[in-house]
Design an enzyme around this catalytic site. Structure first.
Site, PDB file in Angstrom:
ATOM      1  N   LYS A  60       1.037   4.091  -2.817  1.00  0.00           N
ATOM      2  CA  LYS A  60       0.589   5.441  -2.467  1.00  0.00           C
ATOM      3  C   LYS A  60       1.671   6.495  -2.732  1.00  0.00           C
ATOM      4  CE  LYS A  60      -3.675   5.234  -1.154  1.00  0.00           C
ATOM      5  NZ  LYS A  60      -4.692   5.628  -2.164  1.00  0.00           N
ATOM      6  N   TYR A 107       0.832  -1.214   0.000  1.00  0.00           N
ATOM      7  CA  TYR A 107       0.000   0.000   0.000  1.00  0.00           C
ATOM      8  C   TYR A 107       0.867   1.264   0.000  1.00  0.00           C
ATOM      9  CZ  TYR A 107      -3.642   3.129   1.886  1.00  0.00           C
ATOM     10  OH  TYR A 107      -4.529   4.156   2.092  1.00  0.00           O
TER      11      TYR A 107
END
Ligand code: NAD
Length: 309
Positions: A174, A170
């Protein structure tokens, strides 16, 4: 195109919000519609880990917008499917003639420590967050260039900016969105396309088991919406990373220290090791205008020092 008297009046604007069937995306869609935008409410309608799917989540938000007197279309495309994303953009243009705002918000989680994480879970998270935003942005990019107007908000995260245990997939995805924003904000500027990042903190199904109960009310998703509206507005900044949560707003910067010129002699590694604290010292740090500007600055420092020798 006039945007009414107020910068935060979105009358006449067409917006697409991905992952808007719940959580932050739903609040973004409701707020844009309440301020006059026509909104494509996109959501795959799957579970937190990305499994399953149905357009009913998006449709419920569309029903809510319409009940309040707004205009909206539901769309169930997965942002990972470029053809379906292109069809979504066509649907918006067929209905309303343009796309002014894209809020790349759709996302999933597959948390595990890196040691235990399967590559499939790494790739899927990168595919939804990074490639999902790339697909949607690519699908509107030519149109926004033709219109000579566009506002794109990438949803990054404190995990990408600063790291969190169990979120290597993640976090990588991101922060990649910040990198995407850095270059697109440069490439889009000549046609008034402004690209920014939002790093939200909010109590949604994504975080409900991560925050202590007493924090859930403070982290209402509605408290993030002002940052999205400012980044999507006619007077939006360009190339800004805004953090928003619980009523606090901050800006994150990727800074560069003043550093030191050490040359390229054989003993440079030893010199660098000896002077590392000077190289990493944050006094006087700055944000370069571009990667090329940072490189040019390195050469300039070397030339200035070479003259002094
Ligand atoms: P959420 O799970 O409520 O919302 C995400 C939405 O994206 C869901 O409705 C989901 O169905 C949709 N979605 C997932 N995969 C999709 C796909 N392939 N195509 C289209 N839609 C898809 O979570 P949220 O907290 O509202 O998250 C919104 C965004 O904010 C995400 O990008 C998330 O990473 C980011 N974010 C949230 C927080 C937080 O504190 N909640 C913090 C940092 C970043």
């Amino acid at each position: 195109m006039s945007n009414g008297s107020s910068n935060l009046d979105f009358k006449g604007r067409v917006a697409i919000v991905t992952g808007a069937g719940g959580g932050l995306g739903r609040q973004h869609a409701l707020a844009l519609a309440a301020r006059g935008a026509k909104v494509v409410v996109n959501d795959l309608g799957g579970a937190r880990d990305g499994s399953g799917g149905s357009v009913s989540a998006a449709q419920a938000v569309v029903d809510e917008i319409k009940a309040a007197g707004g205009e909206a279309i539901a769309n169930g495309a997965s942002v990972t499917d470029f053809e379906a994303v292109q069809a979504m953009i066509k649907e918006a243009v067929d209905a309303w003639g343009r796309v002014d705002i894209l809020v790349n918000n759709a996302g999933i989680l597959r948390d595990k420590s890196f040691a235990k994480m399967d590559l499939a879970d790494f790739k899927l998270v990168v595919d939804v967050h990074l490639m999902g935003a790339v697909n949607c942005t690519k699908a509107v990019w030519a149109l926004m260039n033709e219109q000579k107007y566009g506002r794109i908000v990438m949803t990054t995260s404190s995990t990408g900016l600063y790291g969190n245990f169990g979120q290597s997939n993640y976090g990588a995805a991101k922060l990649a969105l910040v990198g995407l924003m850095q270059t697109l904000s440069i490439e889009g500027a000549k046609n008034d396309i402004r690209v920014n990042c939002l790093a939200p903190t909010a109590a949604t199904r994504m975080t409900e088991d991560l925050f202590p109960k007493e924090m859930l009310e403070a982290f209402r998703p509605e408290a993030v919406v002002p940052a999205m509206l400012v980044l999507a507005a006619q007077d939006a900044p360009n190339r800004t990373v805004l953090c928003a949560g619980a009523g606090t707003f901050e800006a994150a910067h990727i800074t560069l220290t003043q550093g030191a010129w050490l040359g390229i002699e054989a003993d440079t590694p030893e010199q660098l090791a000896a002077r590392l604290s000077e190289v990493t010292d944050r006094e006087g740090e700055a944000v370069p205008q571009s990667g090329a500007a940072q490189g040019a600055n390195e050469v300039a420092k070397g030339m200035a020092n070479a003259k002094r020798i």
